[in-house]
Design an enzyme around this catalytic site. Sequence first.
Site, short mmCIF file in Angstrom:
data_model
loop_
_atom_site.label_atom_id
_atom_site.label_comp_id
_atom_site.label_asym_id
_atom_site.label_seq_id
_atom_site.Cartn_x
_atom_site.Cartn_y
_atom_site.Cartn_z
CB SER A 64 -0.92 0.02 1.22
OG SER A 64 -1.92 -0.96 1.13
CD GLN A 65 -0.81 6.98 -1.67
OE1 GLN A 65 -1.86 6.51 -2.11
NE2 GLN A 65 -0.58 8.28 -1.63
#
Length: 214
Positions: A64-65
Site C-alpha cells: 500500500s501507499q
Amino acid sequence: MKDLPKHKGLRNQLVKIVRDKGITDEKVLSAIAEIPRHLFMDSGFIDFAYQDKAFPIAASQTISQPYTVAFQTELLHIKKGDKVLEIGTGSGYQTAVLIELGAQVYSIERQKELYEITRKFLPRLGYVAKKLNFGDGYKGWPEFAPFDKIIVTAGAPFVPAPLLTQLKIGGRLVIPVGDDVQVMTLFVRKGEKEFEKHEFGDFRFVPMLKESQK
C-alpha cells in the site's frame, strides 16, 4: 539488501510528504521513519520504495501507499498492548507498522504465496506478530476474539458481520468498503448492537478475497 543511511534519509523525506498530506500522529510518523520499506518490495522497485505510491508485490497484490498505511493506522488509535486483527497481511509492511507501535498483531492472509513469504520474512527484520494465519479474512479469527482494533487492508464489497462481532465494546474497525473505489470507513463499537460509523473519503485497494470454493 541492507538498510543504509541513504534509505533512512529517504524515509525522513517520505515522512515529510505524509505529514504534509495531513497525518498528525507522531507515533505513526515515527513508525514510517523507522521501517525499511525497501526491504518489503521486489528488488526491481527498490528505487521507488520511498515514493508515496503503491507498488506490485507477489501474487498480483500491492504494497500500500505509505500515506494510506499511515491514514488507516492513525484512525485505529493504536495503544501499546492493543490486540489487533489485521485482514490482509500482504507484504507485511502494515503489520510491521502495527508492531512498531506496540500492538499484538493477529494477521490473516488469503494468498498462500504471500503468507509463506511474509511469515518467514517479518521475524528476520525483528517484527514478530502474535499469530499469522493463512485463511479467509471474511470470517475474522473467532478463536482469539475479541479484538481492541481491526484493520482491513483490501477493498471489501461489504462489511463482514464477523468482524463487527469480534470487536470489543469501545473497539475500532477500519475498513475500505466498495467495489472499484472504496470509502474508508471507521466503525466504533459503542454497545452490544450499537456501532458508530464514520466515512473518510475514497481510496483504491486490491479486492478482499473470500476462501475459494471447494
